[in-house]
Design an enzyme around this catalytic site. Sequence first.
Site, PDB file in Angstrom:
ATOM      1  N   SER A   2       6.750   5.831  -8.372  1.00 45.03           N
ATOM      2  CA  SER A   2       7.021   7.004  -7.568  1.00 45.03           C
ATOM      3  C   SER A   2       7.699   8.084  -8.411  1.00 45.03           C
ATOM      4  CB  SER A   2       7.857   6.594  -6.354  1.00 45.03           C
ATOM      5  OG  SER A   2       7.803   7.561  -5.350  1.00 45.03           O
ATOM      6  N   HIS A   9       2.930   1.924  -0.666  1.00 49.15           N
ATOM      7  CA  HIS A   9       3.724   2.571  -1.706  1.00 49.15           C
ATOM      8  C   HIS A   9       4.511   1.544  -2.521  1.00 49.15           C
ATOM      9  CE1 HIS A   9       5.172   6.211  -3.547  1.00 49.15           C
ATOM     10  NE2 HIS A   9       6.432   5.889  -3.336  1.00 49.15           N
ATOM     11  N   ASP A  25      -1.292   3.589   0.731  1.00 51.12           N
ATOM     12  CA  ASP A  25      -0.021   4.271   0.480  1.00 51.12           C
ATOM     13  C   ASP A  25       0.133   5.434   1.457  1.00 51.12           C
ATOM     14  OD1 ASP A  25       2.154   5.719  -0.509  1.00 51.12           O
ATOM     15  OD2 ASP A  25       1.636   5.340  -2.601  1.00 51.12           O
TER      16      ASP A  25
END
Length: 291
Positions: free
Chosen positions: A139, A272, A244
């Site tokens: 991320s 995610h 995600d």
Amino acid sequence: MAAAVGCRGALRLRLLSSLLKPNMHVPRAVPAAAFGTSVSSGKVAVNGVHLHYQRTGEGEHPVLLLPGMLGSGETDFAPQLKSLNKKLFTVVAWDPRGYGHSRPPDRDFPLDFFERDAKDAVDLMKALQFKKVSLLGWSDGGITALIAAAKYPSYISKMVIWGANAYVTEEDERIYQGIRDVSKWSEKARKPLEALYGYDYFAKTCEKWVDGIRQFKHLPDGNICRHLLPLVQCPTLIVHGEKDPLVPRFHADFIHQHVRGSRLHLMSEGKHNLHLRFADEFNKLAEDFLQ
């Protein structure tokens, strides 16, 4: 962003920071068996702040784990610290400044916060005496990894990223607004971060992160690091979870198209936090790529 699915500052304490000597190691309770199967921890003074890290393994290949928004080694990478091959790799998980145990200072989000994190991460690993490292970035940590690989190409061996984006769209902005209020997060996602930070710091910093990431929407093409992607030289694996909810597929495709020679691996059931939910599959994928 990473922290929002569970585990993708006001006061800078500049007086204290100015007293820190470069690369000064700060004693911390560390197990006697510093390597092998145990996980040790420590702090190093880097660029005016004390950066906390965890370290495990005794392999010749150093790997740095880069967490997501509000993340830390302990909240974001437990299965990797536990199970990545400790004979092949020396694994380090860091807490970026203002996150985890790298406080003070409080976290802030100037326009160059990703570049600042990239420099901090590289300088931390140099302070720990690693000559060259590979990166695993989740991320926000994936964005930091991309920037580090582009700006410090001779220092980065290989890179695995997932849940990252090189620019911000209106769709992204709507997603970010949806996680702004942490009281609306699931208890599972909220609980470890409340335990780490306390509710007030957690809630305040999440709001500041949303404002910080939205800054990029006002730049041409919503640019975070898209201009740097062609400068990445190291072998790169992009992993994307097709379910995600925070980072749409087009971001993985864009990075794949603009990082020369990169590979894209799709996980059909991945969300995610695919490296946590499917830790064994992810760890094998990463290990095979890094070898």
